[in-house]
Enzyme design. Structure first.
Site, PDB file in Angstrom:
ATOM      1  N   HIS A 465      32.584 -50.023  54.805  1.00  0.00           N
ATOM      2  CA  HIS A 465      31.724 -50.786  55.709  1.00  0.00           C
ATOM      3  C   HIS A 465      31.827 -52.288  55.409  1.00  0.00           C
ATOM      4  CE1 HIS A 465      27.872 -51.444  57.998  1.00  0.00           C
ATOM      5  NE2 HIS A 465      27.904 -52.540  57.254  1.00  0.00           N
ATOM      6  N   GLU A 466      31.599 -52.633  54.151  1.00  0.00           N
ATOM      7  CA  GLU A 466      31.588 -54.059  53.795  1.00  0.00           C
ATOM      8  C   GLU A 466      32.975 -54.675  53.963  1.00  0.00           C
ATOM      9  OE1 GLU A 466      28.808 -55.271  53.746  1.00  0.00           O
ATOM     10  OE2 GLU A 466      27.606 -53.492  53.328  1.00  0.00           O
ATOM     11  N   HIS A 469      33.598 -55.753  57.495  1.00  0.00           N
ATOM     12  CA  HIS A 469      33.123 -57.126  57.765  1.00  0.00           C
ATOM     13  C   HIS A 469      34.153 -58.139  57.265  1.00  0.00           C
ATOM     14  CE1 HIS A 469      29.089 -56.241  59.110  1.00  0.00           C
ATOM     15  NE2 HIS A 469      28.728 -55.642  57.991  1.00  0.00           N
TER      16      HIS A 469
END
Ligand SMILES: [Zn+2]
Length: 691
Positions: A465-466, A469
């Site tokens: 997820h991170e 980004h």
């Protein structure tokens, strides 16, 4: 075009000097801005907006080390510097955004002949600026303008105070246990980590904190009811009037003041409430659209969530003779049920996910999908020995940016996981280029003894997820910092790139690239993978309802805030729970007091963004399911549209460009198992309901 990126130096940092530098820089920028406006009345990109972009970049460079270290290596000294800096920044920002002459100058550029000749990204910056001037009160009469600036200053202080109270009350609690019998049920991994923590303080036995890895281990695995209740009590009452914490960290008053201040700011600008103000910069546009969206999802998920909870109650009764499930029992019996129904335990996956192999595998996936290359820079100048730094290149071997990974929980580090942009990509006036830099921060279990750090599949998901980004930030094609990478993207579209990336954690060919037993070097056996997939949607409707409760609480709170009521926070939370919770929460639970996303982060009247963006992310991924999860043509299209364009274009335009149509919530409902295969072709709703 030369790359002139300078990596920040963390080992030689002189914090007080940094605070002073920022102070001097802000003063210098104010003078420079006044001079720019006096120099000419014929404004254009080069004589006004390019210098403004340069000034913002300089501020970002001075501010980044202070804000970043405040999150990952907090100290008393740093707090003082941070608090002064945030207050000065808030004043500076207001002075710029309330500058009527500047506003008129930018408006003149928009109305002039140059505007249509500018690049799309430059036009977006001008449009965003004109919007943001208004949202900062540039049009207000002098007295109200001042009032707005004072409120803004107050809000910055209050949100910092909120966050510090959460951190302090979290860190002040610890549980020292010397009787191993009390720790029955805990996995070896958690025991070893707690033993190490005790040894660090010259204690015998085991020491637990309220950091996420410890909390998760105890609440999920401790057989002792009383121990689970104790940690739940401590965790769910942090920074509140309840629980074992010092009342000096109670956030009750701070939260009231935050809401009051936001409401007053919104009203000064003519918005009925803060939610409307918040949506002025978001994709969803109107409160009714947000409420309809959340309520529709809740209606779709609630019956299944109730059934999932009924199954859990049945299971606990039949297998453990437990008649009532308390809030501190849910995670424990859920894990037992997961193991019973799917013969799979979250802990059982750890040996297959040694952190270093997962990171290399994740990078290999990005190479296969987009051609990206990640190279570890051995002698990095970082803030902690665990931190890794990578240089990042594209398929043409062109350097595109830098990525820092800081993965393990420790004292002085804010809980949770997040990605922040250190610098954004930008072209300088002389044609040189600065490349973007991103920080990915997580709070995983650190390595224990001689073993490498071993992650759960949930941790892997968080890391993907991170890094989603980070990929968006680093692989932007936009050369103007204000709309490059993650900058300038509406808040409710920012989570598309991250949630999109999570999908690769659930595909066998991708799992084979990230999973390898740390001792035997075996891949994750097919049988275990199939169990993982079967268990994927275990209690997914309960999880969905949990997120929707947070989102509805946040949104209603900012829609319905009433200055005359003092207990509204708990009242609205209770109402949302009454309508949508599938199991009761103790009356002393003070979830809101630690809800940093909305009281300290940027998610105020915006927590719905996670679900909103998840719809778009699921639907975007469904094209990869059709074309192949490593299909490079689809990868290139995604990279160029939704990932690459930053905030230069509307997310809906980019989505349609990529997907060929508007988003549908079906893909999300299918992904989470809430509908099987039925096609309803429901669009993201625009039906109004009152808010
Ligand atoms: Zn995110």
């Amino acid at each position: 075009m030369a790359d002139v990126t300078q990596l920040p130096s963390f080992t030689t940092i002189d914090l007080p000097a940094l605070g002073q530098q920022l102070h001097t820089l802000l003063e210098k920028n104010c003078t420079a801005l006044t001079n720019l406006l006096q120099k000419t009345s014929d404004y254009n990109w080069n004589n006004l907006l390019q210098p403004m972009e340069d000034m913002s970049a300089a501020v970002e460079k001075a501010w980044t080390p202070i804000s970043h270290l405040h999150s990952v290596a907090d100290t008393e000294q740093l707090r003082e510097i941070y608090n002064t800096a945030i207050s000065e920044l808030s004043d500076y920002h207001m002075a710029v955004m309330q500058n009527a002459a500047l506003y008129q100058a930018v408006a003149a550029i928009k109305a002039g002949p140059e505007f249509s000749q500018l690049e799309v990204a430059q036009q977006a910056i001008i449009n965003h600026l004109l919007r943001d001037f208004k949202l900062a009160g540039v049009d207000l009469p002098a007295a109200e303008k001042k009032q707005f600036a004072t409120l803004n200053q107050k809000l910055a202080k209050l949100t910092t105070q909120f966050q510090e109270n959460v951190l302090d009350s979290t860190q002040s609690w610890q549980k020292h246990i010397t009787d191993k019998k009390l720790l029955s049920g805990l996995p070896e991994h958690a025991l070893a980590s707690a033993k190490q923590a005790a040894e660090r303080q010259q204690l015998s036995g085991w020491l637990f904190s309220l950091d996420m890895p410890d909390y998760q281990a105890l609440i999920t695995y401790a057989d002792d009811n009383e121990l689970r209740r104790e940690i739940y009590f401590a965790f769910s009452t942090r920074a509140s009037d309840q629980g074992p914490h010092d009342k000096k960290w109670d956030n009750s008053q701070t939260m009231q003041e935050i809401l009051h201040t936001r409401h007053a700011m919104a009203q000064l600008l003519g918005f009925a409430h803060y939610a409307k103000y918040s949506l002025a910069t978001k994709m969803a546009k109107t409160p009714s659209r947000v409420m309809t969206f959340l309520e529709e999802l809740a209606q779709a998920a609630l019956p299944q969530a109730k059934q999932e909870f009924a199954d859990l109650v049945d299971f606990a009764k039949t297998h453990y003779q437990v008649d009532t499930l308390h809030a501190w029992d849910i995670a424990y019996y859920s894990e037992k049920l997961r193991q019973y129904a799917y013969a799979v335990s979250k802990e059982g996956f750890r040996p297959y996910f040694p952190a270093e192999h997962v990171i290399n595998g994740l990078f290999a996936i990005l190479t296969r999908l987009y051609g990206m290359q990640f190279t570890c820079m051995g002698s990095a100048d970082v803030w902690h020995a665990d931190v890794m730094l990578f240089s990042v290149s594209d398929a043409d071997k062109k350097l595109r940016g830098y990525l820092y990974l800081d993965l393990y929980a420790r004292q002085g580090k804010r809980d949770g996981a997040w990605m922040t942009d250190a610098y954004a990509r930008r072209k300088l006036a002389n044609g040189d280029r600065e490349l973007p830099i991103g920080f990915v921060t997580c709070n995983f279990n650190a390595p224990v003894g001689n073993d490498p750090a071993l992650l759960t599949h949930d941790d892997v998901n968080t890391l993907f997820h991170e890094c989603g980004h980070a990929v968006q930030h680093l692989f932007t094609v936009i050369d103007y910092a204000s709309v490059a990478g993650i900058n300038g993207i509406p808040w409710d579209a920012v989570e598309i790139a991250s949630q999109f990336m999570e999908n690769w954690c659930w595909e066998k060919p991708a799992i084979d690239m990230i999973a390898q037993h740390y001792q035997t070097k075996e891949l994750l056996p097919t049988e275990l993978f199939e169990k993982l997939i079967r268990a994927k949607n275990f209690q997914s409707a309960m999880q969905t309802m949990r997120q929707l409760q947070f989102a509805l609480f946040d949104f209603r709170l900012h829609c319905e805030y009433d200055t005359k009521q003092t207990d509204q926070i708990q009242v609205i939370l209770d109402q949302v729970r009454e309508k949508y919770a599938v199991f009761p929460t103790p009356t002393w639970n003070r979830f809101a007091h630690g809800f940093s996303h909305i009281f300290a982060g940027g998610y105020a009247a915006g927590y719905y963004s996670y679900k909103w963006a998840e719809v778009l992310a699921s639907d975007a991924f469904s094209l990869f399911k059709e074309n192949g999860i490593f299909d490079q043509k689809t990868g290139a299209a995604f990279l160029y549209t939704l990932l690459g364009q930053g905030g230069a274009q509307e997310p809906m335009t980019l989505f349609i460009q990529f997907r060929g149509r508007e988003p549908s919530i079906d893909a999300l409902l299918r992904h989470t198992g809430i509908i099987a295969t039925k096609q309803t072709n429901k669009k993201v709703s625009t039906n109004p309901v009152s808010c």
